[in-house]
Scaffold this active site. Structure first.
Site, PDB file in Angstrom:
ATOM      1  N   ARG A  95      71.486 -25.188  36.831  1.00 48.01           N
ATOM      2  CA  ARG A  95      70.458 -26.229  36.897  1.00 48.01           C
ATOM      3  C   ARG A  95      69.097 -25.670  36.486  1.00 48.01           C
ATOM      4  O   ARG A  95      68.309 -26.350  35.828  1.00 48.01           O
ATOM      5  CB  ARG A  95      70.398 -26.835  38.297  1.00 48.01           C
ATOM      6  CG  ARG A  95      69.498 -28.067  38.380  1.00 48.01           C
ATOM      7  CD  ARG A  95      69.667 -28.789  39.692  1.00 48.01           C
ATOM      8  NE  ARG A  95      69.196 -28.002  40.823  1.00 48.01           N
ATOM      9  CZ  ARG A  95      69.228 -28.429  42.090  1.00 48.01           C
ATOM     10  NH1 ARG A  95      69.723 -29.620  42.382  1.00 48.01           N
ATOM     11  NH2 ARG A  95      68.780 -27.663  43.074  1.00 48.01           N
ATOM     12  N   LYS A 194      64.210 -29.707  38.280  1.00 46.06           N
ATOM     13  CA  LYS A 194      63.448 -29.348  39.477  1.00 46.06           C
ATOM     14  C   LYS A 194      62.095 -28.740  39.088  1.00 46.06           C
ATOM     15  O   LYS A 194      61.760 -27.598  39.430  1.00 46.06           O
ATOM     16  CB  LYS A 194      64.270 -28.384  40.348  1.00 46.06           C
ATOM     17  CG  LYS A 194      64.055 -28.610  41.837  1.00 46.06           C
ATOM     18  CD  LYS A 194      65.163 -27.970  42.652  1.00 46.06           C
ATOM     19  CE  LYS A 194      64.864 -28.019  44.140  1.00 46.06           C
ATOM     20  NZ  LYS A 194      64.768 -29.377  44.690  1.00 46.06           N
TER      21      LYS A 194
END
Length: 347
Positions: A95, A194
């Site tokens: 990620r 993120k």
């Protein structure tokens, strides 16, 4: 004989002087952090452990001026035999790579990321709470650190991982309010990664909600203003009958690793799981609503307020959310056999 000696060694685990039963989700300074650097068009160099403390940044660094940065969050858990488990760190590594590509940054390899996390945990192992009394939260950061007055990607980057023992993220009932004027993310933006810039824009909304007695905020999609998307720091699920529904992580919603794990566990339990657009009206007749995230794990929602209408939901030990929570945390702490291959033992 070797295995007996290994068991004896674990019996002597050293613990920091912490009141483990009073842990919340706040920083407790630990011993070490892990740092590695990268110059433009190069790969990240071998990192080093350094005592936890302040770092030096140029006032014109990319992270300070333009928010060119990402972070991750994952946990290390103490087993009953005092061994230590990591939960799906490769997912966090991948990620971060996806987010780095979106933010025009180089990223550590998956192997470098996992190695950094392992070394951070082992260097701070006395801060990993005893079994069942919390976890060690690891916060990897990736940021542009070179001087940068103009609007462009940095030429130097720093990866840093630090850790803190944590307890429950939210100890009370989850009382949510739906925000229908401020949007967390927009199509084509950074809601699906993120990025550090995703969080502070919702502080005002969150602060106002907490001042009114709510725990957290649910945000709607910016395109139609009628579909639920994500909370201030969590993904959201609805249960009706045998169907568990959650908004599709299509670019404005962060693809949570706890979210992904709960979907996979729910499928093994025989539930039908739907990832789709969910109109806010569907919340009115849901049997259960629950939140997922690395910080809060899995937590039932007690109530949701939308335009002065309050809906209450089933909570407690007999809920599906609690069943999912027990299974997930059982795997994370080594109490339940990990048939999924999600955990990595590092001690």
């Amino acid at each position: 004989m070797g295995s007996i000696e290994h068991h004896v060694e674990r019996e002597k685990a050293e613990y920091a002087n912490v009141n483990w039963d009073e842990l919340g989700f706040a920083l407790t300074k630990t011993d070490y952090m892990y740092v590695m650097n990268c110059s433009e068009d190069e790969k990240f160099s071998q990192g080093t452990l350094t005592p936890f403390g302040s770092i030096q940044l140029c006032p014109s660094s990319g992270i300070l001026n333009y928010g060119q940065g990402l972070f991750e969050g994952l946990k290390a858990y103490r087993k009953e035999d005092e061994g230590i488990l990591l939960f799906r760190p490769q997912e966090n590594a991948m990620r971060m790579k996806m987010g780095a590509d979106r933010m025009c940054m180089p990223s550590p390899t998956v192997e470098q990321f996992i190695d950094a996390v392992k070394k951070t945990v082992l260097a701070n192992k006395r801060w990993v709470p005893p079994h069942g009394r919390g976890a060690l939260y690891i916060r990897p950061l990736l940021m542009g650190t070179s001087p940068n007055l103009g609007v462009k990607p940095a030429s130097e980057y720093t990866f840093l991982a630090y850790a803190s023992p944590v307890g429950n993220y939210n100890k009370g009932d989850m009382k949510l309010i739906v925000e229908d004027k401020v949007y967390r993310a927009i199509p084509g933006g950074t809601g699906g990664v993120k990025a550090v810039t995703n969080y502070s824009p919702i502080y005002k909304t969150l602060t106002q909600a907490k001042a009114k007695g709510f725990s957290e905020v649910i945000f709607l999609d910016a395109l139609t203003g009628r579909n639920i998307e994500e909370g201030s720091a969590f993904n959201i699920f609805l249960l009706k009958g045998n169907v568990i529904s959650t908004p599709t992580a299509h670019g404005t919603i962060l693809p949570g690793i706890t979210r992904k794990s709960i979907i996979e566990i729910a499928l093994t339990f025989g539930y039908q799981v739907e990832e789709r657009a969910i109109p806010i009206e569907e919340m009115f007749d849901a049997e259960e609503v629950f939140c997922t995230g690395t910080a809060m794990v899995v937590k039932s929602v007690a109530s949701i307020t939308y335009r002065h209408k309050r809906i209450e939901y089933k909570k407690g030990t007999e809920t599906v959310a609690q069943k999912l929570h027990a299974t997930l945390t059982g795997i994370q702490t080594g109490v339940i056999e990990d048939k999924m291959g999600w955990t990595i033992e590092i001690d």
